[in-house]
Enzyme design. Sequence first.
Site, PDB file in Angstrom:
ATOM      1  N   THR A  32       6.178  42.832  53.327  1.00 46.50           N
ATOM      2  CA  THR A  32       5.267  43.094  54.446  1.00 46.50           C
ATOM      3  C   THR A  32       6.071  43.410  55.703  1.00 46.50           C
ATOM      4  OG1 THR A  32       3.650  41.565  53.520  1.00 46.50           O
ATOM      5  CG2 THR A  32       3.437  42.043  55.864  1.00 46.50           C
ATOM      6  N   THR A  35       9.281  47.710  58.356  1.00 46.63           N
ATOM      7  CA  THR A  35      10.349  48.295  57.542  1.00 46.63           C
ATOM      8  C   THR A  35       9.826  48.537  56.124  1.00 46.63           C
ATOM      9  OG1 THR A  35      11.833  46.860  58.811  1.00 46.63           O
ATOM     10  CG2 THR A  35      12.814  48.083  56.996  1.00 46.63           C
ATOM     11  N   ASP A  85      11.777  43.963  50.586  1.00 49.74           N
ATOM     12  CA  ASP A  85      11.119  43.406  51.778  1.00 49.74           C
ATOM     13  C   ASP A  85      12.096  43.415  52.960  1.00 49.74           C
ATOM     14  OD1 ASP A  85       9.228  42.224  53.398  1.00 49.74           O
ATOM     15  OD2 ASP A  85       9.163  40.318  52.336  1.00 49.74           O
ATOM     16  N   ASP A  88      13.518  39.143  59.479  1.00 54.59           N
ATOM     17  CA  ASP A  88      13.652  39.029  60.939  1.00 54.59           C
ATOM     18  C   ASP A  88      15.095  38.732  61.332  1.00 54.59           C
ATOM     19  OD1 ASP A  88      10.810  39.316  61.625  1.00 54.59           O
ATOM     20  OD2 ASP A  88      10.630  37.540  60.370  1.00 54.59           O
ATOM     21  N   GLY A  99       8.930  36.029  58.175  1.00 55.86           N
ATOM     22  CA  GLY A  99       7.633  35.490  58.568  1.00 55.86           C
ATOM     23  C   GLY A  99       7.148  35.964  59.916  1.00 55.86           C
ATOM     24  N   GLY A 100       7.925  36.872  60.530  1.00 57.23           N
ATOM     25  CA  GLY A 100       7.456  37.453  61.802  1.00 57.23           C
ATOM     26  C   GLY A 100       6.076  38.074  61.637  1.00 57.23           C
ATOM     27  N   GLY A 101       5.835  38.624  60.453  1.00 58.88           N
ATOM     28  CA  GLY A 101       4.525  39.225  60.169  1.00 58.88           C
ATOM     29  C   GLY A 101       3.541  38.231  59.568  1.00 58.88           C
ATOM     30  N   GLU A 107       5.705  35.882  50.483  1.00 55.79           N
ATOM     31  CA  GLU A 107       7.007  36.561  50.362  1.00 55.79           C
ATOM     32  C   GLU A 107       7.993  35.674  49.614  1.00 55.79           C
ATOM     33  OE1 GLU A 107       7.707  37.431  54.476  1.00 55.79           O
ATOM     34  OE2 GLU A 107       6.666  39.344  54.356  1.00 55.79           O
TER      35      GLU A 107
HETATM   36  C1  5RP Z   1       6.748  39.499  57.415  1.00 50.77           C
HETATM   37  C2  5RP Z   1       8.229  39.545  57.387  1.00 50.77           C
HETATM   38  C3  5RP Z   1       8.877  40.833  57.745  1.00 50.77           C
HETATM   39  O1  5RP Z   1       9.680  41.235  56.696  1.00 50.77           O
HETATM   40  C4  5RP Z   1       9.697  40.629  58.983  1.00 50.77           C
HETATM   41  O2  5RP Z   1       8.874  40.116  60.012  1.00 50.77           O
HETATM   42  C5  5RP Z   1      10.343  41.933  59.441  1.00 50.77           C
HETATM   43  O3  5RP Z   1       9.355  42.786  59.916  1.00 50.77           O
HETATM   44  P1  5RP Z   1       9.664  44.250  60.401  1.00 50.77           P
HETATM   45  O4  5RP Z   1      10.106  45.026  59.206  1.00 50.77           O
HETATM   46  O5  5RP Z   1       8.346  44.735  60.970  1.00 50.77           O
HETATM   47  O6  5RP Z   1      10.737  44.170  61.467  1.00 50.77           O
HETATM   48  O7  5RP Z   1       8.902  38.595  57.096  1.00 50.77           O
HETATM   49  O8  5RP Z   1       6.271  38.217  57.182  1.00 50.77           O
END
Ligand code: 5RP
Length: 225
Positions: A32, A35, A85, A88, A99-101, A107
């Site tokens: 998620t 990226t 995946d 962060d 887990g930023g998303g 995950e």
């Molecule tokens: C989501 C995540 C993402 O992989 C993480 O937040 C990186 O996000 P991005 O690709 O938008 O920088 O762990 O839960």
Amino acid sequence: MNQDEKKKKAAEAAFLRVLPSLNKETILGIGTGSTTNFFIEELNKAKVSIKGAVCSSEASKANLESSGIKVMELNEVYGIDVYVDGADEFNSRFELIKGGGGALTREKILANSSKQFICIVDDTKFCELLGKFPLPIEVLEVARSAISRELMKMGGKPVYRQNFITDNGHQIIDVHNMKIDIPYELESTLNNMPGVIENGLFAKRTADIIIQATNSDILTLEKDT
Ligand code: 5RP
């Protein structure tokens, strides 16, 4: 190159890396985030023929719709061949904060069920001592304050993620200033707190491969086994 361009480069490189191994029996794991969305774009364009994909979020499932790939649940498959995946933060031991998303729990389950975990990042995500990025923890709502108090005793500054509910129906606490000396130990300590569903440290099941985009290069780092 801006950060988004680097994310796209890392995702394209991951796609080119996995493409030769894909076949009618392959189960792909899809994470998620922005990226990973670039990786999904490649899948949508290429129309690959695989058995199916298991996604870590409802958002990724929806994004995969035009790929023609069958979206499956983890319970329907024996395991995942390759999980792709973002992250962060990552360090030189291939440990991650994710887990930023907000999709950290699924995950971690998918990463743990995968033969290979390819993490796609841009170079701004490198952090040898993990923890500059606030550590996400998914918690049961009733336990949020109790867990926050424990986190404060450990020196962290817990911030409740406002207006956010995970796909599992839970809340997220983002912990700032957390001292993460030994990620492997902290990962267990946090998960032993009653009410914690999962935390965003990936130190037990690390990435196997990190594909990192810099301004000038794509670096593929492989963990020694
Ligand atoms: C989501 C995540 C993402 O992989 C993480 O937040 C990186 O996000 P991005 O690709 O938008 O920088 O762990 O839960």
